[in-house]
Scaffold this motif. Structure first.
Motif, PDB file in Angstrom:
ATOM      1  N   TRP A 111       1.161  -0.816  -0.172  1.00  0.00           N
ATOM      2  CA  TRP A 111       0.083  -0.339   0.003  1.00  0.00           C
ATOM      3  C   TRP A 111       1.358   0.877  -0.198  1.00  0.00           C
ATOM      4  O   TRP A 111       0.833   1.908  -0.893  1.00  0.00           O
ATOM      5  CB  TRP A 111      -0.952   0.282   1.193  1.00  0.00           C
ATOM      6  N   HIS A 112       2.098   1.526   0.975  1.00  0.00           N
ATOM      7  CA  HIS A 112       2.630   2.212   0.896  1.00  0.00           C
ATOM      8  C   HIS A 112       3.525   2.491  -0.426  1.00  0.00           C
ATOM      9  O   HIS A 112       3.352   4.264  -1.319  1.00  0.00           O
ATOM     10  CB  HIS A 112       3.967   2.376   1.317  1.00  0.00           C
ATOM     11  N   LEU A 113       4.254   1.428  -1.433  1.00  0.00           N
ATOM     12  CA  LEU A 113       4.286   1.830  -2.000  1.00  0.00           C
ATOM     13  C   LEU A 113       3.152   1.821  -3.352  1.00  0.00           C
ATOM     14  O   LEU A 113       3.917   2.990  -4.856  1.00  0.00           O
ATOM     15  CB  LEU A 113       5.195   0.142  -2.593  1.00  0.00           C
ATOM     16  N   SER A 114       2.375   1.559  -3.464  1.00  0.00           N
ATOM     17  CA  SER A 114       1.266   2.501  -4.460  1.00  0.00           C
ATOM     18  C   SER A 114       0.878   3.992  -4.327  1.00  0.00           C
ATOM     19  O   SER A 114       0.779   4.388  -5.809  1.00  0.00           O
ATOM     20  CB  SER A 114       0.407   1.008  -4.337  1.00  0.00           C
ATOM     21  N   LEU A 115       0.430   3.748  -2.940  1.00  0.00           N
ATOM     22  CA  LEU A 115       0.561   5.456  -2.973  1.00  0.00           C
ATOM     23  C   LEU A 115       1.875   6.054  -3.224  1.00  0.00           C
ATOM     24  O   LEU A 115       1.167   7.355  -3.583  1.00  0.00           O
ATOM     25  CB  LEU A 115       0.192   5.876  -1.281  1.00  0.00           C
ATOM     26  N   SER A 116       3.539   6.036  -2.901  1.00  0.00           N
ATOM     27  CA  SER A 116       4.124   6.695  -3.313  1.00  0.00           C
ATOM     28  C   SER A 116       4.322   6.275  -4.377  1.00  0.00           C
ATOM     29  O   SER A 116       4.528   7.351  -5.123  1.00  0.00           O
ATOM     30  CB  SER A 116       5.246   5.929  -2.945  1.00  0.00           C
ATOM     31  N   ASP A 117       3.869   5.867  -5.265  1.00  0.00           N
ATOM     32  CA  ASP A 117       4.219   5.378  -7.002  1.00  0.00           C
ATOM     33  C   ASP A 117       2.943   6.596  -7.556  1.00  0.00           C
ATOM     34  O   ASP A 117       3.593   7.326  -8.692  1.00  0.00           O
ATOM     35  CB  ASP A 117       3.929   4.002  -7.293  1.00  0.00           C
ATOM     36  N   GLU A 118       2.382   6.117  -6.926  1.00  0.00           N
ATOM     37  CA  GLU A 118       0.827   7.454  -7.688  1.00  0.00           C
ATOM     38  C   GLU A 118       1.164   9.255  -7.160  1.00  0.00           C
ATOM     39  O   GLU A 118       1.232   9.728  -8.000  1.00  0.00           O
ATOM     40  CB  GLU A 118      -0.421   7.573  -6.968  1.00  0.00           C
ATOM     41  N   VAL A 119       1.245   9.199  -6.293  1.00  0.00           N
ATOM     42  CA  VAL A 119       2.352  11.037  -6.148  1.00  0.00           C
ATOM     43  C   VAL A 119       3.526  11.409  -6.836  1.00  0.00           C
ATOM     44  O   VAL A 119       3.584  11.866  -7.350  1.00  0.00           O
ATOM     45  CB  VAL A 119       2.885  11.242  -4.425  1.00  0.00           C
ATOM     46  N   LEU A 120       4.497   9.786  -7.497  1.00  0.00           N
ATOM     47  CA  LEU A 120       5.609  10.452  -7.889  1.00  0.00           C
ATOM     48  C   LEU A 120       5.227  10.647  -9.260  1.00  0.00           C
ATOM     49  O   LEU A 120       5.574  11.478 -10.458  1.00  0.00           O
ATOM     50  CB  LEU A 120       6.284   9.020  -8.169  1.00  0.00           C
ATOM     51  N   ARG A 121       4.004  10.013 -10.212  1.00  0.00           N
ATOM     52  CA  ARG A 121       3.267   9.905 -10.886  1.00  0.00           C
ATOM     53  C   ARG A 121       2.591  11.676 -11.305  1.00  0.00           C
ATOM     54  O   ARG A 121       2.723  12.319 -12.353  1.00  0.00           O
ATOM     55  CB  ARG A 121       2.201   8.017 -11.545  1.00  0.00           C
ATOM     56  N   THR A 122       1.474  11.593 -10.157  1.00  0.00           N
ATOM     57  CA  THR A 122       1.533  12.328 -10.516  1.00  0.00           C
ATOM     58  C   THR A 122       0.648  13.637  -9.150  1.00  0.00           C
ATOM     59  O   THR A 122       0.383  14.907  -9.561  1.00  0.00           O
ATOM     60  CB  THR A 122      -0.753  12.259  -9.966  1.00  0.00           C
ATOM     61  N   ARG A 123       1.740  13.630  -8.950  1.00  0.00           N
ATOM     62  CA  ARG A 123       2.268  14.458  -7.267  1.00  0.00           C
ATOM     63  C   ARG A 123       0.503  14.963  -6.997  1.00  0.00           C
ATOM     64  O   ARG A 123       0.072  16.003  -6.957  1.00  0.00           O
ATOM     65  CB  ARG A 123       2.047  16.202  -7.866  1.00  0.00           C
ATOM     66  N   ARG A 124      -0.805  14.095  -7.049  1.00  0.00           N
ATOM     67  CA  ARG A 124      -1.724  13.800  -5.871  1.00  0.00           C
ATOM     68  C   ARG A 124      -2.558  12.638  -5.098  1.00  0.00           C
ATOM     69  O   ARG A 124      -1.706  11.753  -5.902  1.00  0.00           O
ATOM     70  CB  ARG A 124      -3.094  14.482  -6.667  1.00  0.00           C
ATOM     71  N   LEU A 125      -2.658  12.883  -4.667  1.00  0.00           N
ATOM     72  CA  LEU A 125      -3.613  11.679  -3.988  1.00  0.00           C
ATOM     73  C   LEU A 125      -5.751  12.084  -4.021  1.00  0.00           C
ATOM     74  O   LEU A 125      -5.718  13.472  -3.472  1.00  0.00           O
ATOM     75  CB  LEU A 125      -3.046  11.416  -2.703  1.00  0.00           C
ATOM     76  N   ARG A 126      -6.163  11.414  -4.197  1.00  0.00           N
ATOM     77  CA  ARG A 126      -7.456  11.846  -4.165  1.00  0.00           C
ATOM     78  C   ARG A 126      -8.187  10.595  -2.614  1.00  0.00           C
ATOM     79  O   ARG A 126      -7.915   9.707  -3.369  1.00  0.00           O
ATOM     80  CB  ARG A 126      -8.563  11.409  -5.599  1.00  0.00           C
ATOM     81  N   CYS A 127      -8.892  11.237  -2.134  1.00  0.00           N
ATOM     82  CA  CYS A 127      -9.523   9.870  -1.078  1.00  0.00           C
ATOM     83  C   CYS A 127     -10.503   9.653  -1.812  1.00  0.00           C
ATOM     84  O   CYS A 127     -11.811  10.246  -2.056  1.00  0.00           O
ATOM     85  CB  CYS A 127      -9.792  11.090   0.131  1.00  0.00           C
ATOM     86  N   PRO A 128     -10.587   8.294  -2.845  1.00  0.00           N
ATOM     87  CA  PRO A 128     -11.701   7.666  -2.107  1.00  0.00           C
ATOM     88  C   PRO A 128     -13.793   8.347  -1.471  1.00  0.00           C
ATOM     89  O   PRO A 128     -14.371   8.428  -2.319  1.00  0.00           O
ATOM     90  CB  PRO A 128     -11.695   6.164  -3.271  1.00  0.00           C
ATOM     91  N   LEU A 129     -12.547   8.126  -0.845  1.00  0.00           N
ATOM     92  CA  LEU A 129     -14.082   7.820   0.676  1.00  0.00           C
ATOM     93  C   LEU A 129     -14.432   9.182   0.799  1.00  0.00           C
ATOM     94  O   LEU A 129     -16.074   9.423   1.107  1.00  0.00           O
ATOM     95  CB  LEU A 129     -13.712   7.698   1.384  1.00  0.00           C
ATOM     96  N   THR A 130     -14.395  10.250   1.179  1.00  0.00           N
ATOM     97  CA  THR A 130     -14.691  12.406   1.191  1.00  0.00           C
ATOM     98  C   THR A 130     -14.246  12.522  -0.394  1.00  0.00           C
ATOM     99  O   THR A 130     -15.133  13.750  -0.257  1.00  0.00           O
ATOM    100  CB  THR A 130     -13.443  12.459   2.010  1.00  0.00           C
TER     101      THR A 130
END
Length: 190
Positions: A52-71
């Motif tokens: 999970w840590h790696l997937s979040l880190s990879d997403e931020v490396l690619r897009t520079r952002r995260l979106r909470c799917p719940l909120t």
């Protein structure tokens, strides 16, 4: 929590030893190697957490952002986020990334309780006055002679089920945030 949110063995050893000393339990100090063993064991048992840590880190490396799917809340990272040595996220950025979703969800749940307090009760600024809302904590003020009633109302308002998950609330009481969070009041002789 330290492991989940990116705590490293060297700093965690310092913090655990300081806490043990503060509580009077500091007879045997933990070494960095001891804490690293604890972290390795934790991640061995909860192996999907590393993924999970790696997937979040990879997403931020690619897009520079995260979106909470719940909120639906989104966070963007600007500036230098890449560690030139590892070619991954800087550790301080990674810690922010790993804590974003749990903290955002916790803040949302507590905000729902604050909204309920304001709109659906007559306790706002009478029995309960919210002072500070930070991530997974709300500091509430109440009249000193109504602490038990205030605790009962607050637990009812802040314990909820959202997104098919229970979010139980707990209360800590004290004359201020320091005392309520476990700090000791120093007794002074006059």
């Amino acid at each position: 929590y330290a492991a989940i949110f990116g705590g490293q063995a060297k700093q965690l050893a310092v913090e655990l030893n300081a806490e043990a000393f503060r509580k009077g339990e500091g007879a045997k100090a933990l070494k960095t190697e001891d804490v690293q063993y604890m972290l390795d064991t934790f991640f061995g048992v909860f192996s999907r957490l590393k993924a999970w840590h790696l997937s979040l880190s990879d997403e931020v490396l690619r897009t520079r952002r995260l979106r909470c799917p719940l909120t639906g809340r989104e966070r963007e990272w600007v500036g230098y986020i890449l560690d030139p040595k590892t070619k991954g996220l800087k550790h301080e950025i990674a810690k922010q990334v790993w804590s974003f979703l749990p903290q955002n969800i916790g803040a949302w749940v507590l905000a729902e309780g604050i909204i309920d307090l304001y709109y659906n009760t007559d306790h706002w600024n009478k029995l309960l006055t919210p002072l500070v809302h930070v991530h997974d904590a709300v500091l509430l003020e109440c009249p000193i002679d109504q602490v038990d009633q205030a605790e009962e109302v607050a637990l009812r308002l802040f314990t909820r089920e959202l997104w098919g998950m229970p979010f139980p609330a707990e209360m800590k009481k004290g004359m201020n945030w320091y005392v309520a969070s476990g700090g000791k009041v120093l007794q002074m002789a006059v």
